[in-house]
Design a protein around this motif. Structure first.
Motif, PDB file in Angstrom:
ATOM      1  N   CYS A  10       6.081  -3.850  -8.970  1.00 55.94           N
ATOM      2  CA  CYS A  10       5.505  -4.723  -8.692  1.00 55.94           C
ATOM      3  C   CYS A  10       3.849  -5.078  -8.067  1.00 55.94           C
ATOM      4  O   CYS A  10       3.778  -3.967  -7.348  1.00 55.94           O
ATOM      5  CB  CYS A  10       6.704  -5.535  -7.880  1.00 55.94           C
ATOM      6  N   LYS A  11       2.943  -5.892  -8.681  1.00 58.68           N
ATOM      7  CA  LYS A  11       1.659  -5.669  -7.835  1.00 58.68           C
ATOM      8  C   LYS A  11       1.486  -6.835  -7.238  1.00 58.68           C
ATOM      9  O   LYS A  11       1.893  -7.732  -6.048  1.00 58.68           O
ATOM     10  CB  LYS A  11       0.778  -5.674  -9.124  1.00 58.68           C
ATOM     11  N   GLY A  12       0.402  -7.013  -6.963  1.00 60.19           N
ATOM     12  CA  GLY A  12      -0.186  -8.333  -5.648  1.00 60.19           C
ATOM     13  C   GLY A  12       0.563  -9.617  -5.474  1.00 60.19           C
ATOM     14  O   GLY A  12       0.479  -9.746  -6.514  1.00 60.19           O
ATOM     15  N   SER A  27       3.663 -10.003  -5.202  1.00 60.16           N
ATOM     16  CA  SER A  27       4.487 -10.072  -5.648  1.00 60.16           C
ATOM     17  C   SER A  27       6.233  -9.868  -5.317  1.00 60.16           C
ATOM     18  O   SER A  27       5.833  -8.886  -3.657  1.00 60.16           O
ATOM     19  CB  SER A  27       4.538  -9.750  -6.917  1.00 60.16           C
ATOM     20  N   CYS A  31       6.624 -13.494  -9.037  1.00 58.97           N
ATOM     21  CA  CYS A  31       5.448 -13.899  -7.870  1.00 58.97           C
ATOM     22  C   CYS A  31       5.728 -14.339  -6.473  1.00 58.97           C
ATOM     23  O   CYS A  31       6.435 -15.593  -6.950  1.00 58.97           O
ATOM     24  CB  CYS A  31       4.600 -14.575  -8.645  1.00 58.97           C
ATOM     25  N   PRO A  53       3.302 -10.902 -12.849  1.00 63.18           N
ATOM     26  CA  PRO A  53       3.850  -9.760 -11.054  1.00 63.18           C
ATOM     27  C   PRO A  53       3.396  -8.314 -11.471  1.00 63.18           C
ATOM     28  O   PRO A  53       3.218  -7.489 -10.567  1.00 63.18           O
ATOM     29  CB  PRO A  53       5.262  -9.980 -10.694  1.00 63.18           C
ATOM     30  N   GLY A  70      -1.884  -8.313 -10.241  1.00 60.15           N
ATOM     31  CA  GLY A  70      -1.347  -9.227  -9.323  1.00 60.15           C
ATOM     32  C   GLY A  70      -1.143 -10.894  -9.600  1.00 60.15           C
ATOM     33  O   GLY A  70      -1.743 -10.801 -10.320  1.00 60.15           O
TER      34      GLY A  70
END
Length: 455
Positions: free
Chosen positions: A265-267, A269, A284, A292, A297
């Protein structure tokens, strides 16, 4: 292997053997669909990460894990994983719609009334995909028919469900659109089913229904995508039907993957454990949109432009990072929401209120000045009357003789019981004489000037 009185054939719903068509994802920016340098489209179909096709020219892997590795068939412009076709991938819901073959078995005169069963084939486990129990139904069609839906996982552990339908040669109760058990039956999908296969079978090789029904059909189908018709007993016109699969990434929970530093999971999220109990999904945060899983992100949602706000209008909305603020324009009052709205300010009323407040202030100030003036005037009058009644002589005698004493006004009031009329002993042109009793019980005569009433 034979089972008396039953005849069925098995068709596996194999995840790695499904063509995949990914529907365009309108809410994801083009730079957030695939990784840099990776193929974004196959025909008219977009390929969002964590799905991807092979590697880039530089050797960068375009997919997150092996279950998400796809192939683009240039001749048919279809996106495939094995031979299973997917007609939609939903990043936000973590779902994929796939076209799955219908399980079918038809009459074979060589078997008579005997039953024959075939071995399940092509079952390949893919723990990243499970059939959605909320979005699908299992259906069997026929008049000498039963159907199985099987799920096997964790070293052949699993379970099966299904339904049966028999007409005994009677077609009067069979109706179009009715899949309640006569000619067509359906059941809900149990949760967490993966490595799935369907089986279609016949009890007595269609001996009682051969005239109008000589095939059994069993299949999983997305809700709302199949309507039974009586004509389907003679021939079901579908070879494949859409099925909704839930997908997840990784093989650990959110907590474990975060602790190990492997979480995908990225920014902007959040991580949510998969309902299947295998892996997790990324979502998200509220107020953000996009992919996400993509390195960029999720990005801010401009609620003011998309209409996803509670303001009176888009013009009363100010976008902020992850949220928005409603406001009223200059000259209006309120919070700008649909619930409370905005009201035009009444400038005339404000002027009247301001003028009234100013008038009251001037009036109060004038009264205070007048009262101050009157107070000073009274003080001067008291001093004047004090002199006229011999006050200065008394002060002078008091300083020169110990037999002369001056009393305050409060003591005189006390001595005469506040100038009680019952204590009047005489009246004159300049005042009234009262009988008074001092604190030491001495009885005295006290004259009150008539001019003192103005005090």
């Amino acid at each position: 292997m034979g089972v008396k009185g039953m005849l069925f054939v098995i068709v596996a719903l194999v995840l790695v053997e499904v063509e995949v068509e990914v529907v365009a994802i309108d809410d994801i920016d083009s730079t957030q669909i695939a990784l840099h340098g990776c193929q974004r489209n196959c025909g008219d179909v977009q390929i969002p990460y964590p799905f991807g096709i092979g590697k880039t020219e530089n050797g960068t892997t375009c997919f997150l894990d092996k279950p998400f590795n796809l192939t683009c068939n240039s001749s048919s412009s279809s996106l495939t994983s094995g031979n299973v076709q997917v007609i939609n991938i939903n990043i936000s819901q973590g779902q994929a719609d796939m076209l799955i073959f219908v399980s079918k078995y038809c009459y074979n005169s060589s078997y008579g009334n005997n039953a024959v069963s075939s071995q399940p084939s092509g079952l390949i486990s893919s723990s990243s995909f499970t059939i959605s129990s909320k979005d699908n139904k299992f259906i069997s069609v026929g008049c000498d028919t039963y159907g199985y839906l099987n799920s096997f996982y964790n070293n052949n552990a699993g379970y099966s469900t299904g339904c049966l339908t028999r007409c005994y040669g009677n077609t009067k109760e069979i109706k179009d659109g009715d899949c309640s058990g006569i000619g067509c039956c359906e059941v809900d999908i149990p949760p967490k089913m993966r490595s799935v296969s369907t089986q279609a079978g016949t009890f007595f090789n269609f001996q009682d229904s051969l005239v109008f029904n000589n095939c059994s059909y069993s299949f999983v189908v997305k809700n709302g995508n199949y309507t039974f018709k009586k004509a389907h007993l003679e021939n079901l016109p579908y070879e494949m039907l859409p099925v909704v699969f839930n997908w997840s990434v990784g093989n650990e929970t959110c907590k474990k993957s975060l602790n190990r530093g492997t979480n995908a999971c990225k920014g902007n999220s959040t991580c949510v454990d998969a309902e299947s109990g295998h892996g997790y999904r990324c979502q998200c945060k509220q107020g953000f949109e996009g992919n996400p899983y993509h390195p960029h992100g999720c990005t801010d949602t401009d609620e003011c432009k998309t209409g996803q706000h509670s303001c009176v209008s888009d013009h009363n909305c100010h976008n902020t990072n992850g949220s928005y603020i409603c406001f009223c324009p200059k000259g209006q009052s309120g919070n700008g929401t649909k619930e409370d709205g905005c009201l035009k300010k009444n400038f005339l009323l404000r002027i009247v209120i301001g003028a009234s407040a100013g008038f009251i202030t001037i009036l109060v100030g004038t009264c205070l000045l007048y009262l101050t003036y009157q107070k000073r005037k009274l003080i001067k009058l008291k001093e004047k009357f004090f002199e006229q009644n011999g006050g200065l002589i008394l002060l002078q005698q008091g300083e020169e003789s110990s037999h002369t004493k001056i009393f305050t006004a409060d003591k005189l009031k006390k001595a005469t019981n506040n100038y009680d009329e019952n204590l009047i002993i005489g009246r004159g042109g300049y005042g009234t004489v009262f009988k008074g009793v001092l604190e030491n019980k001495t009885i005295v005569a006290i004259k009150k000037s008539k001019f003192s009433k103005i005090f």
